[in-house]
Scaffold this active site. Structure first.
Site, mmCIF file in Angstrom:
data_model
loop_
_atom_site.group_PDB
_atom_site.id
_atom_site.type_symbol
_atom_site.label_atom_id
_atom_site.label_comp_id
_atom_site.label_asym_id
_atom_site.label_seq_id
_atom_site.Cartn_x
_atom_site.Cartn_y
_atom_site.Cartn_z
ATOM 1 N N TRP A 1 7.223 -7.078 0.172
ATOM 2 C CA TRP A 1 5.779 -7.286 0.129
ATOM 3 C C TRP A 1 5.191 -7.102 -1.269
ATOM 4 C CZ3 TRP A 1 1.825 -8.718 3.345
ATOM 5 C CH2 TRP A 1 0.522 -8.389 2.919
ATOM 6 N N ASP B 1 -2.059 -6.750 -4.758
ATOM 7 C CA ASP B 1 -2.857 -6.790 -5.981
ATOM 8 C C ASP B 1 -2.033 -6.763 -7.272
ATOM 9 O OD1 ASP B 1 -4.548 -6.220 -3.895
ATOM 10 O OD2 ASP B 1 -5.497 -4.487 -4.838
ATOM 11 N N GLN C 1 1.137 -4.311 -6.778
ATOM 12 C CA GLN C 1 1.318 -3.528 -5.565
ATOM 13 C C GLN C 1 2.551 -4.035 -4.824
ATOM 14 O OE1 GLN C 1 -1.264 -0.866 -4.065
ATOM 15 N NE2 GLN C 1 -0.688 -0.807 -6.217
ATOM 16 N N TRP D 1 3.353 -4.388 4.337
ATOM 17 C CA TRP D 1 2.597 -3.407 3.562
ATOM 18 C C TRP D 1 3.081 -1.992 3.861
ATOM 19 C CZ3 TRP D 1 -0.540 0.782 4.366
ATOM 20 C CH2 TRP D 1 -1.356 1.174 3.292
ATOM 21 N N ARG E 1 -11.688 3.717 -5.503
ATOM 22 C CA ARG E 1 -10.435 3.165 -6.005
ATOM 23 C C ARG E 1 -10.568 2.038 -7.038
ATOM 24 N NH1 ARG E 1 -10.338 2.300 -0.392
ATOM 25 N NH2 ARG E 1 -10.994 0.230 0.292
ATOM 26 N N GLU F 1 -14.290 -3.754 -4.107
ATOM 27 C CA GLU F 1 -13.135 -3.102 -4.709
ATOM 28 C C GLU F 1 -12.580 -3.961 -5.845
ATOM 29 O OE1 GLU F 1 -10.575 -2.368 -1.438
ATOM 30 O OE2 GLU F 1 -10.459 -4.459 -0.827
#
Length: 499
Positions: A42, A45, A61, A69, A172, A225
């Protein structure tokens, strides 16, 4: 994908993401060729985009263990041309402790040229990663820093973490840049469910002071975000500068996407140029998200990469990919200063190096109420085409391209409707649209189709629409069409980037 996505899932925004059936069957027909994807497992970002010594670093990520995830860590890849990537080991792995687990969520990376942090060794400037530490057991997010003295391959977490902590569950995605005039660092970070960003300053990357907040403007239907604040010249004039604030939130149809603001930043406060209720969107598709610009690019260039969210299909052995790197420009329009985007000019060199058989140029032609095939017997049959075409609208109600065509001629339609002044992508029953008028009675379409992703830049990037498609194995036709009349195809260039 971070806790942010799970929050949106609870709101019913991304049901496909959680319920899409995973499959162990490899899907090489959907693996992008000229967009970044990890070898396996996976990704979401992009993180820590930084350019150093002729090399583009892409952190992202990543779940190192599974194709879903979880176990959020910073994957790492590098490139010299933004097209070919070298895959490297995980740079910042999750932190597993006795009492808590810390997932390495999104953030940025900077070159601490003045060694303001004191982490440098032997006179060499360290690379500092600033990221969100998500601690699920504590239901808390705060900002951590880590430093690298080996060129960004590995990082050591700062013993004094966290460096910014407001004791919230959702806080975040720090984006940090250097303010030369103030000789300080600037952090932009999101408080998602309050629809705002906060600005902090620091002299040493360790001690941060809250400057101000901005929020409650533009589109507030979704959480905010992955923010970034970037100074950009307007119309290419270095003496005329505006600040571009981008936030991942929504798109015009209410799906997940990104919006932006242009304005002024006085070193403390950001002021929006536009009315508070005026939303401006980065991309008009339902796929583009979490984009951030590179740090430390030469010649004040501003280039970003975004994540293309894998809604509909589970691919294997990887899931998720990045957008094409996009150059950011601010231009003056009748509506005001607006964001324009173009595929990075760095990629032009790679296109130029392709053999002649993988390049197509067509002279001006009139297309009359039919589709004209463009792919040859060997090339342009791989769904890895980069198309650049300019049309002069005529009597046709619709014109454009059909890609991923089946033998019966049906496929994905990238069309322009002259009456509605609307660009659309039609894939079966799914239709995505954006309004965009002709410029000088011309419509320019740059179509980047890479196995399963489609990015369409219209009128030099005045607007962009990005989506994912998943064609069958025998769907690789490619044609230009007109409906209910004729259209003039002024210029057409295409490249087949299949390896």
């Amino acid at each position: 994908m971070k806790k942010k996505i799970f929050s949106m899932l609870l709101a019913g925004l991304l049901p496909c993401l959680l319920h899409a059936q995973e499959t162990p069957v490899p899907t090489p027909q959907w693996r992008p060729v000229y967009h970044f994807s990890p070898p396996k497992n996976w990704t979401n970002d992009p993180n820590g985009l930084i350019y150093l010594d002729g090399v583009y670093h892409l952190y992202y990520q990543h779940n190192p263990f599974e194709n879903k995830w979880g176990h959020m860590s910073w994957g790492h890849a590098t490139s010299k041309d933004l097209l070919h990537w070298q895959h490297l080991p995980v740079a910042i792995p999750e932190i597993v402790g006795k009492d808590t687990t810390t997932w390495i969520f999104s953030g940025s990376a900077v070159l601490d040229a003045h060694n303001s942090s004191g982490f440098g060794r032997n006179g060499k400037a360290p690379i500092i990663a600033i990221y969100t530490a998500d601690q699920p057991k504590q239901q808390k997010e705060s900002q951590f820093i880590a430093y690298s003295n080996d060129g960004g391959l590995t990082y050591t977490n700062y013993a004094g973490n966290p460096v910014v902590d407001i004791h919230k569950k959702d806080f975040r995605d720090p984006s940090v840049i250097w303010l030369e005039d103030q000789h300080k660092w600037l952090m932009t970070v999101a408080v998602p469910f309050e629809h705002k960003v906060q600005f902090y300053s620091s002299a040493n990357l360790k001690d941060w002071e809250l400057l101000s907040e901005f929020g409650g403007q533009g589109d507030t239907r979704k959480i905010w975000e992955c923010p970034s604040l970037t100074p950009i010249s307007v119309d290419g004039n270095p003496a005329k500068k505006k600040w571009l604030l981008m936030v991942s939130s929504g798109n015009p149809d209410g799906a997940t996407g990104m919006q932006y603001f242009t304005g002024n930043f006085d070193g403390k406060t950001f002021t929006n140029d536009n009315p508070a209720d005026k939303p401006l969107f980065v991309d008009y598709g339902k796929t583009f998200y979490a984009a951030i610009p590179y740090n430390h690019l030469p010649e004040n260039r501003q280039t970003m990469i975004g994540w293309l969210m894998p809604f509909e299909k589970a691919t294997s052995p990887w899931r998720g990919q990045m957008s094409i790197p996009r150059d950011l420009l601010l231009k003056t329009t009748p509506a005001g200063i607006r964001l324009f985007q173009q595929p990075s000019a760095v990629l032009d060199a790679s296109l130029d190096k392709l053999p002649a058989a993988k390049k197509m140029t067509r002279k001006a032609m009139t297309i009359n109420s039919k589709a004209v095939p463009l792919n040859g017997k060997r090339y342009f049959n791989t769904n890895t085409n980069w198309i650049d075409a300019t049309f002069t609208p005529g009597t046709a109600s619709d014109f454009g391209f059909r890609i991923a065509q089946q033998k019966d001629g049906n496929g994905v339609v990238i069309g322009y409707n002259t009456q509605r002044e609307e660009l659309y992508i039609k894939d079966g029953n799914d239709v995505q649209r954006m309004s965009v008028a002709a410029t000088g009675n011309k419509i320019r379409m740059q179509v980047l189709f890479d196995r399963s992703s489609v990015e369409v830049f219209v009128n030099d990037g005045e607007k962009v629409l990005t989506t994912l498609v998943f064609p069958g194995n025998d769907a690789s036709g490619f044609s230009v069409f007109a409906e209910n009349g004729s259209v003039q195809l002024d210029t057409l260039k295409a490249w087949d980037l299949d390896k």
